[in-house]
Design a protein around this motif. Structure first.
Motif, short mmCIF file in Angstrom:
data_model
loop_
_atom_site.label_atom_id
_atom_site.label_comp_id
_atom_site.label_asym_id
_atom_site.label_seq_id
_atom_site.Cartn_x
_atom_site.Cartn_y
_atom_site.Cartn_z
N PRO A 95 8.26 10.59 -0.90
CA PRO A 95 9.13 9.86 0.02
C PRO A 95 10.14 10.80 0.69
CG PRO A 95 9.01 8.76 -2.12
CD PRO A 95 8.38 10.10 -2.28
N ALA A 96 10.42 10.55 1.96
CA ALA A 96 11.40 11.35 2.69
C ALA A 96 12.79 10.74 2.50
CB ALA A 96 11.04 11.39 4.17
N ILE A 97 13.73 11.56 2.09
CA ILE A 97 15.12 11.13 1.90
C ILE A 97 15.94 11.63 3.08
CG2 ILE A 97 17.14 11.19 0.39
CD1 ILE A 97 14.70 9.73 -0.79
N LYS A 98 16.60 10.71 3.79
CA LYS A 98 17.37 11.10 4.97
C LYS A 98 18.79 11.53 4.64
CE LYS A 98 14.81 8.20 8.26
NZ LYS A 98 14.92 7.10 9.26
N ILE A 99 19.44 10.78 3.75
CA ILE A 99 20.84 11.08 3.43
C ILE A 99 21.00 11.19 1.91
CG2 ILE A 99 23.24 10.33 3.67
CD1 ILE A 99 22.35 8.55 6.00
N ASN A 100 21.27 12.40 1.45
CA ASN A 100 21.51 12.60 0.02
C ASN A 100 22.78 11.85 -0.37
OD1 ASN A 100 22.18 13.53 -2.58
ND2 ASN A 100 21.33 15.57 -2.18
N THR A 153 13.00 12.67 -7.67
CA THR A 153 13.17 11.40 -6.98
C THR A 153 14.65 11.08 -6.80
OG1 THR A 153 13.03 10.18 -9.07
CG2 THR A 153 11.01 10.36 -7.75
N ILE A 154 14.95 10.42 -5.72
CA ILE A 154 16.30 9.90 -5.46
C ILE A 154 16.17 8.40 -5.25
CG2 ILE A 154 18.26 9.87 -3.88
CD1 ILE A 154 17.79 12.81 -3.32
N LYS A 155 16.91 7.64 -6.04
CA LYS A 155 16.91 6.18 -5.91
C LYS A 155 18.33 5.72 -5.64
CE LYS A 155 13.07 5.00 -9.03
NZ LYS A 155 12.68 6.25 -9.63
N SER A 156 18.44 4.65 -4.86
CA SER A 156 19.76 4.06 -4.62
C SER A 156 19.59 2.58 -4.34
CB SER A 156 20.46 4.75 -3.44
OG SER A 156 19.77 4.50 -2.23
N GLY A 157 20.69 1.86 -4.44
CA GLY A 157 20.62 0.43 -4.17
C GLY A 157 21.96 -0.25 -4.36
N PHE A 158 22.01 -1.50 -3.96
CA PHE A 158 23.25 -2.27 -4.07
C PHE A 158 22.93 -3.73 -4.31
CE2 PHE A 158 21.95 -2.42 0.34
CZ PHE A 158 22.21 -3.73 0.75
N GLY A 182 17.76 7.39 -0.12
CA GLY A 182 19.11 7.91 -0.23
C GLY A 182 20.11 6.89 0.31
N TYR A 183 21.22 7.40 0.82
CA TYR A 183 22.28 6.51 1.29
C TYR A 183 21.86 5.75 2.55
CZ TYR A 183 27.20 5.11 1.24
OH TYR A 183 28.37 4.39 1.12
N GLU A 184 20.72 6.13 3.12
CA GLU A 184 20.22 5.41 4.29
C GLU A 184 19.77 4.00 3.93
OE1 GLU A 184 16.62 7.63 2.60
OE2 GLU A 184 18.74 8.07 2.98
N ILE A 185 19.80 3.65 2.66
CA ILE A 185 19.44 2.28 2.28
C ILE A 185 20.35 1.27 2.96
CG2 ILE A 185 20.92 2.14 0.20
CD1 ILE A 185 18.34 0.75 -1.08
N PHE A 186 21.58 1.69 3.31
CA PHE A 186 22.49 0.79 4.02
C PHE A 186 22.15 0.69 5.51
CE2 PHE A 186 25.12 1.99 0.30
CZ PHE A 186 25.39 0.72 -0.18
N GLU A 187 21.33 1.63 5.99
CA GLU A 187 20.86 1.55 7.37
C GLU A 187 19.58 0.71 7.45
OE1 GLU A 187 20.26 5.56 8.60
OE2 GLU A 187 22.40 6.09 8.56
N LYS A 188 18.77 0.78 6.40
CA LYS A 188 17.51 0.03 6.38
C LYS A 188 17.74 -1.45 6.10
CE LYS A 188 14.71 3.97 4.81
NZ LYS A 188 13.85 4.49 3.72
N ASN A 189 18.86 -1.77 5.48
CA ASN A 189 19.19 -3.16 5.14
C ASN A 189 20.61 -3.46 5.63
OD1 ASN A 189 16.84 -3.80 3.07
ND2 ASN A 189 17.66 -1.80 2.50
N ASP A 190 20.85 -4.66 6.08
CA ASP A 190 22.17 -5.05 6.57
C ASP A 190 22.98 -5.64 5.41
OD1 ASP A 190 24.41 -6.17 7.72
OD2 ASP A 190 23.34 -7.10 9.39
N PRO A 191 23.85 -4.85 4.79
CA PRO A 191 24.57 -5.33 3.61
C PRO A 191 25.53 -6.47 3.93
CG PRO A 191 25.48 -3.23 4.32
CD PRO A 191 24.25 -3.46 5.14
N TYR A 192 26.07 -6.49 5.15
CA TYR A 192 27.02 -7.55 5.52
C TYR A 192 26.31 -8.90 5.64
CZ TYR A 192 29.49 -3.26 6.73
OH TYR A 192 30.04 -2.01 6.69
#
Length: 443
Positions: A95-100, A153-158, A182-192
């Protein structure tokens, strides 16, 4: 010492962080690091296992595991274990990670969680909870057959949850997103928007009714259908449980066990939360079709179970450097050809169940009970009243054969799976599915 026929070692080095806000107040910031190894040795039918925390002396670890295996084989000999051969296939793309996530300050992460929490704090919402987690894991594998592999691997989530209340009536809504990202998970999903959705669910459930129980036509949304797939079908397809006679699918390879519309897949190569390029035995991951057009096509295997059956699937997994066991990865019902509207039109008096709030399953007896987050009554092909405190139960094989339509809209949901005292990241999923008749629990 008796001859050791095989040994392997998994070396793990990782870092993780968790941040939790409770009702807008910073409750937890925890940072953890781990380093160590799990080492196995096989002597005839006995496995010796040792774990090492911190710096790893592989030579000593292999010696200790080998001595333990030889001792066990001498004192309590077992039938010789034959390991399945490791297939010669290439490891797929990473997987490509955009933002560490480690490039983002803790202060920025906390501020983002505060902003997310504000969107969940609506009228009637009495409490909120927002969390974020990240992990970076380096895995190195080697064995006595000369295999050496490693990956990172880098995993993240909220997640965000909200509780609404009216008098003594408390209802909760929750949304979460986790992935190999990476931290781009907030770009792929709208947390608000997800925070708003959690609050809205909680508020709506305050007004919802509890339906009458009974046997009804049912539509499952992708989340609840995915939970059914994982818990009732996936676990029963794990070959170690099959060999222990703890699976309703024992002895059913090649037999029709489900509606011809059903195909179930486990695929660790997908860049989802259950992804890994090779398993804890160094076997390159691959897509495994468990059920094909209703026929039980394959079990999931470790090298040991594959030595009894055929075909190493690459499903031996471990939490950290624990002893590997047969586990799922990304498990889902494949897409069909029906639309949600067609499913509704087919039902005169039934129920549409949405989301999951846990449940239980007995893989040996093939019975299950799952709780839905919410549901809607279906009357004459139309969605009507919202309901809560509703469950789905039945026999796995019966439900598989009662599936009437399978949708086109496959969605995957991330989570964690527990087995043998270990927890690993997984995803499960499905499209919408309609069931001719199932037991729905309510009032």
């Amino acid at each position: 010492m008796d001859q050791i026929q095989y040994y392997d070692a998994n070396q793990i080095e990782g870092r993780s962080m968790t941040i939790i806000l409770d009702n807008g107040k910073l409750e937890t910031i925890s940072k953890n690091s781990s380093k160590g190894a799990g080492i196995r040795a096989l002597c005839c039918g006995s496995w010796g296992y040792t774990s090492i925390d911190g710096e790893t002396d592989l030579e000593t670890g292999i010696k200790n595991a080998s001595e333990l295996a030889a001792s066990m084989n001498k004192n309590t000999p077992k039938e010789r274990v034959i390991l399945g051969d490791v297939p010669k296939r290439k490891v797929g793309s990473m997987p490509a990670i955009k933002i560490n996530p480690e490039d983002i300050s803790i202060e920025e992460k906390v501020e983002l969680l505060r902003e997310i929490e504000k969107y969940a704090k609506e009228e009637s919402i009495k409490s909120t909870r927002v969390s974020y987690s990240e992990s970076i894991l380096m895995t190195r594998f080697m064995n006595s057959e000369g295999e050496e592999r490693e990956y990172k691997t880098i995993k993240s989530g909220f997640s965000v949850s909200a509780v609404a209340a009216e008098g003594n009536n408390y209802q909760a809504g929750r949304e979460s997103r986790f992935n190999i990202a990476g931290y781009e998970i907030f770009e792929k999903n709208d947390p608000y928007q997800l925070a708003k959705d959690a609050a809205e669910t909680a508020k709506l459930l305050l007004k919802a009714k509890t339906p009458k129980g009974g046997a009804l036509p049912v539509i499952l949304d992708p989340e609840l259908a995915g939970v059914f797939t994982h818990e009732a079908v996936g676990h029963a397809s794990e070959a170690d449980l099959v060999l222990q006679n703890d699976s309703v699918l024992s002895g059913k390879l090649g037999k029709q066990i489900a509606s011809p519309k059903i195909t179930v897949i486990d695929d660790p190569t997908l860049h989802e939360y259950g992804y890994y390029p090779f398993d804890a035995e160094g076997v390159p991951s691959e897509k495994t079709v468990l059920i094909k057009d209703g026929v039980l096509n394959s079990y999931m295997h470790s090298r040991e179970t594959a030595g009894v059956f055929e075909g190493v699937s690459g499903n031996a997994r471990a939490q950290g450097y624990s002893m590997p066991v047969v586990r799922m990865s990304n498990t889902y019902i494949d897409k069909g050809d029906a639309t949600f509207e067609e499913m509704l039109e087919d039902i005169k008096d039934g129920i549409y169940l949405i989301g999951s709030r846990g449940g239980q399953v007995n893989t040996g007896e093939g019975v299950f009970q799952f709780n839905a987050e919410k549901g809607y009554l279906i009357q004459k092909g139309e969605i009507t009243d919202l309901v809560r405190d509703v469950s789905l139960s039945g026999q796995t094989l019966d439900i598989l054969n009662q599936i009437k339509m399978v949708g086109k809209d496959v969605k995957l949901h991330a989570g964690h799976c527990g087995k043998s005292g270990q927890t690993v990241p997984v995803t499960d999923g499905a499209p919408h599915i309609s069931i001719s008749k199932a037991t729905v629990g309510g009032a």
